[in-house]
Design a protein around this motif. Structure first.
Motif, PDB file in Angstrom:
ATOM      1  N   ASP A  51       0.826  -1.210   0.000  1.00 13.75           N
ATOM      2  CA  ASP A  51       0.000   0.000   0.000  1.00 13.75           C
ATOM      3  C   ASP A  51       0.862   1.263   0.000  1.00 13.75           C
ATOM      4  O   ASP A  51       0.546   2.239  -0.663  1.00 13.75           O
ATOM      5  N   ASP A  54       2.257   1.903  -3.282  1.00 13.89           N
ATOM      6  CA  ASP A  54       1.183   2.258  -4.214  1.00 13.89           C
ATOM      7  C   ASP A  54       0.827   3.744  -4.172  1.00 13.89           C
ATOM      8  O   ASP A  54       0.132   4.246  -5.055  1.00 13.89           O
ATOM      9  N   MET A  80       1.840  -4.703  -6.490  1.00 17.45           N
ATOM     10  CA  MET A  80       1.375  -3.317  -6.604  1.00 17.45           C
ATOM     11  C   MET A  80       0.413  -3.134  -7.767  1.00 17.45           C
ATOM     12  O   MET A  80       0.306  -3.993  -8.633  1.00 17.45           O
ATOM     13  N   SER A  81      -0.227  -1.958  -7.810  1.00 17.84           N
ATOM     14  CA  SER A  81      -1.041  -1.653  -8.981  1.00 17.84           C
ATOM     15  C   SER A  81      -0.088  -1.417 -10.157  1.00 17.84           C
ATOM     16  O   SER A  81       1.024  -0.904 -10.001  1.00 17.84           O
ATOM     17  N   ARG A  84       1.260   2.159 -11.030  1.00 23.60           N
ATOM     18  CA  ARG A  84       2.234   2.674 -10.080  1.00 23.60           C
ATOM     19  C   ARG A  84       3.563   1.926 -10.232  1.00 23.60           C
ATOM     20  O   ARG A  84       4.640   2.528 -10.137  1.00 23.60           O
ATOM     21  N   THR A 128      -3.871   2.185 -15.956  1.00 20.92           N
ATOM     22  CA  THR A 128      -3.695   0.897 -15.303  1.00 20.92           C
ATOM     23  C   THR A 128      -4.476  -0.134 -16.106  1.00 20.92           C
ATOM     24  O   THR A 128      -5.486   0.197 -16.734  1.00 20.92           O
ATOM     25  N   GLU A 155      -8.076  -1.549  -9.633  1.00 21.92           N
ATOM     26  CA  GLU A 155      -7.904  -0.203  -9.107  1.00 21.92           C
ATOM     27  C   GLU A 155      -9.270   0.417  -8.808  1.00 21.92           C
ATOM     28  O   GLU A 155      -9.442   1.083  -7.812  1.00 21.92           O
TER      29      GLU A 155
END
Lengths: 452, 452
Positions: A51, A54, A80-81, A84, A128, A155
């Motif tokens: 987090d 992120d 992670m996303s 990012r 994303t 996301e």
């Protein structure tokens, strides 16, 4: 800023262990020296570390990731996303970037290379790939079931994209709020708004994407090539982008290259070079004022009283130009006006400049008259001609300043530059040289046969 | 802008009748003369007219609403979102406002009066009361059922606020995405994040609310007094606010009062007064330069060559000041630095100014030396002393400009003003007067016994 680092290390780890919001954890970490931040990160559960990375506000994320053991970094990047992760990998030195990408899962690597391939500042570079899309023949119940399953890895699930079952062409977009009001057996396509979704192309400028999101009050906009969705850009990304763009615009309007780091974190020499470049360029241009003055040297010697008002007159031109520029830059940015409106703007600025110039001219004349009559200063027997020169010059210079200041952003835009590069100092410099020439020309006409 | 209005009226009504997005309808209406816009509105179904008035981008909404029959206006205001209805009523002339409020349902009137009671620019003034809140003893299934029922009348259902069943105190916030992943019989409070929700107070500045929403990546923030929710501010409102704030900041940095209307729509006289006020104030302050020049008149007459460099030197001070101001305004706005960091900034700007000033000083000395040796201009036998004067003065003035420019936003903030009022022209004016004094003082020291 914490200056007692060794003692406080444990303190931080404790402070960020509780139920703190990740944004607060990031803020605490940003205030720590890098070693302390890494130590504190190691105390966090893996989920929370993900987090933290992120958050776009986490400073020096790439550097810190580079200092972690390779396998830990790989696990973080995978969890992670995607957008990012791409941001962070983009910041890696070239040699490390390849090694890091090579250690990732081939599918993820492919996705990341795709995003990294788009130029910075494009929709593709910040999108994303973690969005929700479902075939158009699904029901509401099946879609909801799917969303429940994938929710943690997406996301956003508030915008759902409906695609053609075989070609995957984007057909419709529907919000989760509308979806949950549907009956379980409804076909999802039957309850979606009957309208082409608003889309962005991968090369579209991020500012333009921000305008789409703002205009249509969207939570996300799909990035589409042909009829295929490549990814989505969410409202969070856009807010971050808008803040960055505003910072860039303010810096440039202040007459410098935009710093891309926080002021207090920027190292000294890069900052000096970003400021010094423009400062020197402006200085070299402004040297023309010395040439203009040299040109009128004979007049200056005859009527030295003229020099007294040079700073006053020059600054008035610069100020009125700066006002007009700020108005036009902003109107262009908000698309209130477009390139083809230049003549409308010119037709507004001409009378504006004349009125404002006349106002300042009257104040100037009043000041000279007052000082003369109250005996504060003796401008000589031709004081009223001096006053007239100052007054008329001010009308000319403020009008010229307003016109130049308002047209400069148009000219820059026409030439392919960002109109926001038209800074206050840039306008002032442009106006100064011509302003001096206007002043001396007016003086030559009015004072000929008396002082000159 | 459409200039063939009568013929096109039908055209517009047709063009906006289809499945156009409301934002596009608004754009088409904004481009029409007011009569044509009203005619086109009358062609729209009631639901769509409500949507149009709900868009903050719809120009002159209050004026157009005022031209509609009273009962139609009342129906529209009752059907609109509460925060937008408050916006529109706020724009009404005082006498009409009372009559319009009187015609509304008492509950709605009460809510609107409440919102209208908060000062402009506060969270309370832009909040909506149309949010979802549920008692903490409800289950997921019951909450979802409730959301399905109220969805159409709520500005957002993506943030759900959990309150204590009897006192209605705000306990937790949960996103719809998390809610739908819960089991139907789960108590809602058991699946909500175990954390105090981020809240705003009704008097909190909108900019501060924007920072909360950005920092915590929220879709909405509840406005809370004591422990009771009064309303919510959504991310849409915040984006609109951020755009407005940026426009204000750019206008003010350009050295004028912020226009609160689009440039091309603003009437001439209000625009002149917003620009003229600051222009006159700056002009009056800049008059001090004439006084400084008068003070040094004897020196000017002896060494008229000094006047040649006045514009160049003054503008360098203004430019470096403008750079420093733009850096500090932005860093303060982003909370990268706070008021107490003023001395850190001063300790950065002092060496920055010295280095930048030395750079410009060297360029200035080079220019004078070059012109002298190439025979472009004869600065006299003491040309090297003139060069030294210009060089040293530039170091002093650029340093002073950087320091003044960086400290001005702090001083304004300390005095309770918006630091963004520190405009480029404001800084330039401050620096000009002192800059001249520095130049002449340096000249007196270096040229004493030769030219002076």
């Amino acid at each position: 800023m914490n200056e007692f680092s060794p003692v406080d290390d444990g303190d931080v780890a404790v402070r960020i262990a509780a139920h703190d919001h990740v944004a607060d954890i990031v803020e605490a970490l940003n205030d720590q020296p890098r070693d302390a931040a890494i130590a504190a990160l190691n105390e966090l559960p893996f989920e929370q570390t993900v987090d933290v990375f992120d958050q776009p506000d986490f400073d020096d994320a790439a550097e810190i990731m580079g200092m972690l053991p390779r396998d830990q970094a790989t696990r973080l990047l995978s969890a992670m996303s995607v957008d990012r992760a791409a941001d962070i990998i983009r910041e890696f030195p070239d040699d490390e970037r390849g090694a890091m990408l090579g250690a990732l899962d081939p599918m993820l690597r492919h996705t990341l290379l795709n995003i990294l391939g788009y130029p910075e500042g494009s929709a593709g570079s910040i999108m994303t790939t973690e969005y929700v899309s479902v075939p158009s023949d699904w029901t509401v119940a099946r879609t909801l079931e799917h969303i429940r399953k994938v929710e943690r890895t997406r996301e956003t699930v508030y915008a759902i994209y409906i695609v053609e079952p075989t070609t995957h062409a984007l057909l419709r977009a529907i919000g989760l709020r509308r979806l949950i009001t549907g009956a379980p057996d409804d076909k999802i396509v039957s309850i979606a708004p009957d309208r082409q979704p608003v889309t962005a192309s991968p090369l579209m400028d991020v500012e333009k994407v921000a305008q789409l999101i703002t205009k249509y009050d969207l939570l996300a906009v799909p990035v589409v090539e042909g009829d295929q969705i490549l990814g989505i850009v969410t409202v969070d990304d856009i807010i971050d982008t808008m803040i960055e763009e505003t910072t860039e615009d303010v810096h440039r309007f202040g007459g410098m290259e935009a710093l891309d780091e926080p002021y207090m974190k920027m190292r000294f020499l890069p900052m000096i070079s970003k400021r010094g470049g423009w400062l020197c360029a402006l200085f070299l241009s402004e040297m023309l004022t010395a040439s203009v003055m040299q040109h009128y040297e004979v007049e200056l010697e005859k009527a030295i009283v003229l020099t007294l008002f040079i700073p006053l007159i020059m600054s008035s031109g610069g100020n009125s130009g700066s006002q007009a520029t700020s108005l036009v830059i902003r109107a262009l940015a908000l698309r209130e006006i477009s390139l083809s409106d230049w003549w409308r703007v010119a037709l507004r600025e001409l009378p504006s400049g004349l009125v404002l110039g006349t106002m300042l001219g009257l104040v100037g004349v009043a000041r000279i008259t007052l000082w003369q009559h109250l005996g504060f200063y003796d401008y000589g027997s031709h004081w009223y001609l001096i006053a007239a020169t100052v007054g008329v010059a001010l009308i000319g210079i403020v009008t010229f300043g307003s016109l130049t200041g308002s047209m400069l952003p148009f000219i820059l835009k026409r030439l392919g530059f960002d109109p926001a590069s038209a800074s206050a100092p840039f306008v002032a410099t442009l106006v100064d040289v011509t302003g001096l020439a206007i002043y001396f020309s007016v003086a030559l006409v009015i004072l000929r046969g008396t002082l000159l």
